[in-house]
Design a protein around this motif. Structure first.
Motif, PDB file in Angstrom:
ATOM      1  N   VAL A 152       0.916  -1.067  -0.096  1.00 41.23           N
ATOM      2  CA  VAL A 152       0.137  -0.111  -0.050  1.00 41.23           C
ATOM      3  C   VAL A 152       0.964   1.317   0.034  1.00 41.23           C
ATOM      4  O   VAL A 152       0.488   2.124  -0.845  1.00 41.23           O
ATOM      5  N   VAL A 153       1.893   1.286   0.888  1.00 43.13           N
ATOM      6  CA  VAL A 153       2.795   2.559   0.929  1.00 43.13           C
ATOM      7  C   VAL A 153       3.531   2.800  -0.434  1.00 43.13           C
ATOM      8  O   VAL A 153       3.722   3.828  -0.639  1.00 43.13           O
ATOM      9  N   MET A 154       4.024   1.593  -0.818  1.00 43.55           N
ATOM     10  CA  MET A 154       4.472   1.774  -2.174  1.00 43.55           C
ATOM     11  C   MET A 154       3.835   2.220  -3.286  1.00 43.55           C
ATOM     12  O   MET A 154       4.157   3.025  -4.153  1.00 43.55           O
ATOM     13  N   CYS A 155       2.638   1.793  -3.312  1.00 44.99           N
ATOM     14  CA  CYS A 155       1.590   2.373  -4.436  1.00 44.99           C
ATOM     15  C   CYS A 155       1.276   3.772  -4.149  1.00 44.99           C
ATOM     16  O   CYS A 155       1.204   4.644  -5.066  1.00 44.99           O
ATOM     17  N   LEU A 156       1.296   3.966  -2.921  1.00 44.05           N
ATOM     18  CA  LEU A 156       0.892   5.609  -2.628  1.00 44.05           C
ATOM     19  C   LEU A 156       2.146   6.452  -3.149  1.00 44.05           C
ATOM     20  O   LEU A 156       1.832   7.489  -3.862  1.00 44.05           O
ATOM     21  N   SER A 157       3.050   5.911  -2.751  1.00 51.26           N
ATOM     22  CA  SER A 157       4.377   6.926  -3.395  1.00 51.26           C
ATOM     23  C   SER A 157       4.368   6.748  -4.927  1.00 51.26           C
ATOM     24  O   SER A 157       4.730   7.845  -5.304  1.00 51.26           O
ATOM     25  N   ALA A 158       4.309   5.755  -5.211  1.00 47.41           N
ATOM     26  CA  ALA A 158       4.611   5.665  -6.679  1.00 47.41           C
ATOM     27  C   ALA A 158       3.311   6.476  -7.565  1.00 47.41           C
ATOM     28  O   ALA A 158       3.934   7.061  -8.674  1.00 47.41           O
ATOM     29  N   ALA A 162       5.091   9.322  -9.644  1.00 47.39           N
ATOM     30  CA  ALA A 162       5.172   9.075 -11.075  1.00 47.39           C
ATOM     31  C   ALA A 162       4.068   9.400 -11.875  1.00 47.39           C
ATOM     32  O   ALA A 162       4.137  10.126 -13.085  1.00 47.39           O
ATOM     33  N   TRP A 163       2.988   8.882 -11.228  1.00 52.40           N
ATOM     34  CA  TRP A 163       1.575   8.916 -11.993  1.00 52.40           C
ATOM     35  C   TRP A 163       1.216  10.168 -12.324  1.00 52.40           C
ATOM     36  O   TRP A 163       0.785  10.618 -13.243  1.00 52.40           O
ATOM     37  N   PHE A 182      11.772   7.241  -5.675  1.00 54.47           N
ATOM     38  CA  PHE A 182      10.863   6.303  -6.383  1.00 54.47           C
ATOM     39  C   PHE A 182      11.726   5.204  -6.439  1.00 54.47           C
ATOM     40  O   PHE A 182      11.265   4.003  -5.891  1.00 54.47           O
ATOM     41  N   SER A 183      12.974   5.296  -6.660  1.00 52.98           N
ATOM     42  CA  SER A 183      13.850   3.844  -6.868  1.00 52.98           C
ATOM     43  C   SER A 183      14.106   3.183  -5.520  1.00 52.98           C
ATOM     44  O   SER A 183      13.953   1.986  -5.398  1.00 52.98           O
ATOM     45  N   ASP A 184      14.286   4.097  -4.388  1.00 51.63           N
ATOM     46  CA  ASP A 184      14.401   3.569  -3.064  1.00 51.63           C
ATOM     47  C   ASP A 184      13.195   2.782  -2.487  1.00 51.63           C
ATOM     48  O   ASP A 184      13.311   1.619  -1.969  1.00 51.63           O
ATOM     49  N   GLY A 185      12.017   3.258  -2.920  1.00 52.85           N
ATOM     50  CA  GLY A 185      10.858   2.766  -2.756  1.00 52.85           C
ATOM     51  C   GLY A 185      10.467   1.248  -3.136  1.00 52.85           C
ATOM     52  O   GLY A 185      10.101   0.503  -2.646  1.00 52.85           O
ATOM     53  N   ALA A 271       7.650  18.293  -7.096  1.00 52.24           N
ATOM     54  CA  ALA A 271       6.680  17.858  -8.002  1.00 52.24           C
ATOM     55  C   ALA A 271       5.420  18.631  -7.623  1.00 52.24           C
ATOM     56  O   ALA A 271       5.074  18.988  -6.523  1.00 52.24           O
ATOM     57  N   PRO A 272       4.269  18.474  -8.288  1.00 56.16           N
ATOM     58  CA  PRO A 272       3.039  19.077  -8.065  1.00 56.16           C
ATOM     59  C   PRO A 272       2.492  18.592  -6.586  1.00 56.16           C
ATOM     60  O   PRO A 272       2.485  17.306  -6.384  1.00 56.16           O
TER      61      PRO A 272
END
Length: 315
Positions: A152-158, A162-163, A182-185, A271-272
C-alpha cells in the motif's frame, strides 16, 4: 544466526557515523528519527539475545529471553514499515487522509506484533536454548500484513511521484530527488516482499518447529537494513548540479553550493503538491549574471528578479 549477526553488526558499524552525527548535533534531529533508531537498536538487541541463547554455557531463563527476542525482532519489522510510511506522508505533503489511512494500518500491524508470547523455548543441557513450540498462525499473519502494508505504501508513493506528474505533463519525476525516492521505494518493497514471502511460506507449510521460523530472522534483518539505508540516503541527499523542480504554483532552480554563504532549512517543491523538507544553502556565486542584465530584462523574469533584473535569491 551467527552469520546474520555478523552481517548486521558490519552494517551497523559502517553506518555508525550517521548515528553519531545526529547524536552530536552535526545533523539536525527530527522526531521521525525515533523510529529509525528504535528499529536499528531493537534488532541489534534481539540478535545479541539470540546469540546468547545459543552460546551461553550456563543455564538461563530461555522463555524470558526468547520472549524479548521475539518482541524486539517483530518490532523491528514494524518499525521498518513505519519508516517507509513516514516518507510517504512527506511525499503527500502531510495530507490528512493519507495520515489517517496509514495510522489505521499501523495500528492493525502493531495489534498483531503485540499479541504476546508466540515462541516457547527451554534450556537443553549441552545445547543451549531450544525452541519447542511456535504459534505460526499469528506469525504468518504478521508477515502477510507487513507485505500488504508495504505494498500500500509503495503504491501511494508511486502514484504521487510517477503517475500524477506524468498525467499533468510535468517533469517532476525526472529530478534526482524524485528519482531517488521512487527507486528506493521500489527496491525496499522488492527486498522486503521477497524475504517476507519466503518466511511466510515456511510458516504456512509448518514442516517442523525449526523450519517454520528459520527465515523470520533473515526477513527482519533484511527489512531493517534496507529501511535504515532508505532513511540515511534521504537525509544525506545533496544536489550535485543544476536541478529544476517544477510545481503548479512556482518553480525554482537549485544550484550546487560550492561556497555557500548562508545555511537554512526549507521545503523544496519537487513535483505538483509534493514537498520534502531538507537542508539547503543560499548561494549567489558561479551564476552567469550577464544573462540577467538590464538589456535583457523581460516580464517573465519579474517574479524571480527585481526591477534591475538582479538575482533576488537562488537556492
Amino acid at each position: 544466526m551467527h552469520a546474520l549477526l555478523g552481517l548486521y553488526v558490519w552494517e551497523f558499524f559502517v553506518s555508525l557515523d550517521f548515528d553519531w552525527a545526529v547524536l552530536t548535533g552535526k545533523k539536525k534531529f527530527h522526531w521521525p528519527m525515533i523510529f529509525y533508531f528504535a528499529g536499528r537498536y531493537l534488532l541489534l538487541s534481539a540478535m545479541v539475545g539470540i546469540a546468547v541463547g545459543l552460546d551461553t554455557p550456563r543455564e538461563i531463563n530461555c522463555r524470558a529471553l526468547y520472549a524479548f527476542n521475539q518482541l524486539a525482532g517483530d518490532a523491528a519489522v514494524g518499525l521498518a514499515s513505519i519508516n517507509l510510511s513516514l516518507r510517504t506522508v512527506a511525499i503527500w505533503a502531510h495530507n490528512k487522509w493519507i495520515i489517517i489511512l496509514l495510522i489505521l494500518i499501523i495500528i492493525g500491524h502493531w495489534s498483531l506484533i503485540l499479541q504476546g508470547l508466540l515462541l516457547t523455548a527451554v534450556w537443553v543441557p549441552g545445547v543451549g536454548c531450544q525452541i519447542m513450540h511456535s504459534n505460526t498462525t499469528i506469525l504468518a499473519a504478521t508477515f502477510i500484513y507487513s507485505m500488504c502494508f508495504d505494498f500500500v505504501v509503495m503504491c501511494l508513493s508511486a502514484y504521487k511521484l510517477a503517475w500524477i506528474p506524468m498525467r499533468r505533463g510535468t517533469n517532476g519525476a525526472r529530478t534526482k530527488l524524485v528519482g531517488m525516492l521512487f527507486s528506493d521505494g521500489l527496491i525496499y518493497f522488492f527486498i522486503t516482499f521477497v524475504v517476507n514471502l519466503i518466511a511466510t511460506t515456511f510458516m504456512i507449510l509448518h514442516l517442523n518447529t525449526i523450519t517454520s521460523i528459520i527465515f523470520n530472522v533473515p526477513a527482519a534483518v533484511a527489512s531493517t537494513i534496507v529501511a535504515s539505508r532508505v532513511v540515511r540516503r534521504l537525509n544525506n541527499f545533496q544536489l550535485s548540479g543544476p536541478e529544476l523542480f517544477l510545481s503548479e504554483r512556482n518553480s525554482s532552480i537549485a544550484f550546487k553550493a560550492n561556497s555557500a554563504v548562508l545555511s537554512r532549512s526549507g521545503v523544496v517543491p519537487i513535483a505538483p503538491d509534493i514537498q520534502v523538507e531538507m537542508n539547503t544553502f543560499t548561494h549567489v556565486e558561479n551564476i552567469d549574471l550577464e544573462r540577467y542584465s538590464g538589456a535583457h530584462c523581460s516580464k517573465s523574469s519579474a517574479d524571480s528578479y527585481d526591477g534591475d533584473c538582479k538575482p533576488v535569491q537562488v537556492i
